[in-house]
Motif scaffolding. Structure first.
Motif, short mmCIF file in Angstrom:
data_model
loop_
_atom_site.label_atom_id
_atom_site.label_comp_id
_atom_site.label_asym_id
_atom_site.label_seq_id
_atom_site.Cartn_x
_atom_site.Cartn_y
_atom_site.Cartn_z
N ALA A 199 177.14 -39.57 -16.43
CA ALA A 199 177.49 -38.80 -17.63
C ALA A 199 178.25 -39.67 -18.63
N LYS A 200 179.12 -40.52 -18.14
CA LYS A 200 179.96 -41.36 -19.00
C LYS A 200 179.12 -42.31 -19.85
N ILE A 201 178.00 -42.81 -19.29
CA ILE A 201 177.18 -43.78 -20.03
C ILE A 201 175.91 -43.17 -20.61
N GLY A 202 175.75 -41.84 -20.45
CA GLY A 202 174.62 -41.16 -21.07
C GLY A 202 173.33 -41.16 -20.28
N VAL A 203 173.38 -41.53 -18.98
CA VAL A 203 172.21 -41.44 -18.12
C VAL A 203 172.05 -39.98 -17.69
N ILE A 204 170.84 -39.46 -17.78
CA ILE A 204 170.55 -38.07 -17.40
C ILE A 204 170.32 -38.03 -15.89
N PHE A 205 171.04 -37.20 -15.19
CA PHE A 205 170.90 -37.17 -13.73
C PHE A 205 170.35 -35.83 -13.25
N ASN A 228 178.93 -52.12 -3.61
CA ASN A 228 179.18 -53.34 -4.37
C ASN A 228 179.50 -53.03 -5.84
N LEU A 229 178.85 -51.99 -6.38
CA LEU A 229 179.10 -51.61 -7.77
C LEU A 229 180.54 -51.13 -7.95
N LEU A 230 181.12 -50.57 -6.89
CA LEU A 230 182.49 -50.08 -6.95
C LEU A 230 183.52 -51.21 -7.04
N LYS A 231 183.05 -52.47 -6.93
CA LYS A 231 183.93 -53.64 -7.04
C LYS A 231 183.96 -54.20 -8.46
N GLU A 232 183.14 -53.64 -9.35
CA GLU A 232 183.10 -54.14 -10.73
C GLU A 232 184.40 -53.81 -11.47
N GLN A 233 184.69 -54.58 -12.51
CA GLN A 233 185.84 -54.29 -13.35
C GLN A 233 185.57 -52.99 -14.12
N GLY A 263 179.12 -50.99 -13.22
CA GLY A 263 178.05 -51.49 -12.36
C GLY A 263 176.68 -51.02 -12.80
N PHE A 264 176.59 -49.77 -13.21
CA PHE A 264 175.31 -49.24 -13.69
C PHE A 264 174.86 -49.99 -14.95
N ILE A 265 175.80 -50.23 -15.86
CA ILE A 265 175.45 -50.96 -17.08
C ILE A 265 174.99 -52.38 -16.74
N LYS A 266 175.69 -53.01 -15.81
CA LYS A 266 175.32 -54.37 -15.39
C LYS A 266 173.91 -54.42 -14.80
N GLU A 267 173.51 -53.33 -14.15
CA GLU A 267 172.17 -53.26 -13.55
C GLU A 267 171.10 -52.84 -14.56
N GLY A 268 171.49 -52.67 -15.81
CA GLY A 268 170.52 -52.39 -16.87
C GLY A 268 170.30 -50.93 -17.18
#
Length: 647
Positions: A161-167, A241-246, A131-136
């Motif tokens: 962490a999985k996609i490399g976004v710094i939180f 809603n993002l939790l519904k992504e594949q 979902g995060f990737i889909k949102e850019g």
């Protein structure tokens, strides 16, 4: 050093069953002292063995554990690539004996509960990542996480962490101003928040606080809200809603030069400091301290009374999950809806390791303790502030029935864990630390930089360690100034400590002005900024004073820009103003209206003199002040005590 006798002495059978004992002997060491000396002399060797001991998974092997020995900017695990999510989640979700084990158990003050297995946590993380990737969102973006202690909060951290976004997790009890400060400091383009949270039965609208904070900043582009319904804000992205992504299966691998997260910690002046941590920094140190020092094993259950915005929140996540244990999250006030609620929660969910602060214990002492049973608890871990002996003894005797060891643990956000601790291989005395933690070359220095025994001095660390912050976010000079200016080539931590000849430590407090109220560290400048934000306040200064429940409480001094008709009413109004903007937990104990603040000739506020006046310490040297007469004026005002009390 205080002449205290051990309250808890380890049994030989129990010692031999600890992970530390077995690991130590497998490496050829028979005593803690011998192993400790090797750990600080052979830095590269030790931290290589340490990461292996907690089972870190590497996509690309590293060349050496310590590739560059320069203390201020060491290079750890050079050449290696990894993503900590594979060690913390994927490994356990792939093993038959752990995939259905609870990874997270959650409950709140309203009695709501949920449990996620490692399989379920992995699926949630992968769906959110998609979902995060889909949102850019992409590698290198910076996101603020402003959420209560929820399973979804953990999933968000791990998905980033999985996609490399710094939180950067932020205390969920903060008001809009401290939140805005951290958004500005980090340059965050994303904020993830809860829609609402509940404390003591009252609903708090977190989304409104975020909206107010965003108006004070200019970098936020996306707001992601954990909500089951429309938030009322047009462009919000709904986390549910993002939790519904594949689920996405790809993982971004990073070097240990690339940030995992930014943890903000308050200083005495200026903006909070953003401690930068990496995938093989904070998680490795946290997992090592939890697993080898606190003896947390696969299948154990670790609960900590904390918030994800405080250092022990991420410690709970990585220290627990990397070791294959269940992390138990509690969201709410520990004594609501009844005084024994948290103890019942700990018992019900069979918690084996319970982390708390002395402040919580001082408060719990006021409650009824009949029928409190903790049959599953193997250790109580204490951090956040120094102990007093009476609360420590109450916890050990009344709650622990003289059987549960209390492991004192002290370090910090910039350390990723502890410098001083309590090993289960040695007797434990009340309020003291019975050892420096393995790999931490701790010492106590006097003002001249000499090592001292049985004398209060500055706690220092003389060699680098895995988990030390990789500088402050966008402020490398401030990092060097903060930790390496006092003594050349040595990390100065900022704690006053006394060490005994037998290697025990007594922590006596901070050596700077940082205030620790109810286990929450806050810099005076943050509260002062809020006070000055009131239309009637011209200047302000804040100190911490001893408090029986909170450890330290906030006492504020203000210079008003205009006369108030009723100063008592104004003090009440100003107190509410601080609580509204900083969060209720940081509401001042007292506010005093004074004619002027004590300042040096270059304009620096001398808070020490305010504390001296408050504590009636006589007539200090005021020769450096621009306004030396103001000290006696403040003393006179405090004697009147007309405008200070807040009811």
């Amino acid at each position: 050093m205080m002449n205290l006798r051990p309250s808890w002495v380890p049994e030989e059978k129990m010692m031999k069953e600890t992970r530390l004992y077995q690991w130590m002997h497998s490496l050829g060491f028979s005593s803690y002292d011998e192993f400790y000396q090797a750990s600080i002399k052979q830095t590269d060797w030790f931290w290589k063995e340490a990461e292996k001991a907690v089972g870190i998974q590497w996509a690309t092997p590293y060349e050496a554990a310590l590739g560059d020995h320069q203390f201020m900017w060491p290079k750890w695990y050079k050449g290696g690539k990894l993503n900590i999510v594979e060690t913390a989640v994927d490994k356990w979700a792939s093993e038959e004996d752990t995939k259905n084990q609870p990874a997270i158990i959650w409950g709140n003050e309203a009695g709501e509960e949920s449990t996620w297995s490692f399989n379920q946590l992995q699926e949630k993380v992968n769906r959110l990542a998609a979902g995060f990737i889909k949102e850019g969102l992409q590698k290198g973006d910076v996101a603020i996480i402003y959420m209560p202690m929820l399973p979804e909060t953990v999933a968000v951290m791990l998905a980033f962490a999985k996609i490399g976004v710094i939180f950067s997790p932020v205390f969920s009890g903060y008001g809009s101003e401290p939140l805005a400060v951290r958004i500005r400091a980090s340059g965050a383009t994303i904020v993830v928040t809860g829609h609402e949270m509940t404390r003591r039965g009252k609903t708090i609208n977190m989304r409104e606080c975020v909206a107010d904070a965003i108006q004070k900043t200019h970098t936020v582009e996306k707001v992601i809200v954990h909500s089951s319904s429309d938030t009322g804000y047009t462009h919000d992205i709904i986390l549910n809603n993002l939790l519904k992504e594949q689920p996405v299966t790809e993982t971004v691998y990073v070097t240990n030069e690339e940030p995992l997260m930014i943890l903000y910690t308050s200083g005495t002046t200026g903006t909070p400091k953003g401690a930068v941590h990496t995938h093989a920094g904070f998680p490795v140190k946290a997992a090592f301290d939890a697993g080898l020092c606190m003896n947390i094993k696969k299948g154990d259950r670790l609960c900590w009374l904390t918030d994800m915005g405080w250092m022990m929140g991420p410690f709970l996540v990585f220290g627990g999950l990397v070791n294959g244990s269940t992390i138990v999250l509690y969201d709410g006030a520990p004594d609501y809806p009844h005084e024994q609620h948290i103890w019942s929660f700990i018992n019900q969910h069979q918690v084996t390791h319970f982390g708390l602060s002395p402040t919580f214990v001082r408060s719990a002492m006021q409650h009824k303790t009949a029928n409190i049973q903790l049959p599953h608890v193997k250790a109580i871990i204490s951090t956040g502030e120094p102990w007093n002996e009476a609360p420590w003894q109450w916890l050990f005797e009344t709650i622990g029935k003289k059987n549960i060891p209390i492991l004192n643990y002290s370090g910090g956000t910039e350390v990723s864990g502890g410098i001083l601790g309590s090993t289960l291989l040695r007797p434990i005395k009340p309020i003291l630390f019975n050892a420096a933690i393995l790999g931490m070359a701790a010492d106590v220095y006097d003002d001249a930089g000499n090592s001292v025994i049985n004398e209060v001095g500055e706690l220092v660390v003389k060699k680098p360690w895995v988990g030390m912050t990789c500088g402050f976010w966008n402020e490398p000079e401030r990092y060097e100034e903060t930790y390496f200016k006092r003594f050349d080539g040595v990390w100065t931590h900022g704690d006053w400590v006394m060490q005994s000849e037998s290697g025990e430590f007594h922590l006596t407090g901070r050596s700077d002005d940082v205030i620790n109220t109810a286990g929450k560290r806050v810099g005076p400048a943050e509260i002062e900024s809020i006070l000055v934000g009131h239309r009637a306040v011209q200047e302000a200064a804040v100190i911490g004073v001893k408090d029986d429940v909170k450890g330290e409480a906030l006492v504020c001094f203000v210079v008003i820009s205009k006369q108030c008709l009723d100063k008592a009413i104004f003090v009440q109004e100003l107190s509410k103003h601080v609580g509204m903007h900083a969060g209720k937990a940081l509401t001042p104990k007292e506010i005093h209206i004074i004619s002027a603040l004590p300042k040096t000739r270059n304009g620096k506020i001398v808070r020490r003199l305010l504390k001296d006046a408050y504590e009636h310490k006589g007539s200090p040297d005021v020769s450096s002040l621009e306004n030396p007469d103001v000290y006696e004026d403040i003393v006179d005002q405090l004697k009147k005590n007309i405008t200070g009390s807040i009811k």
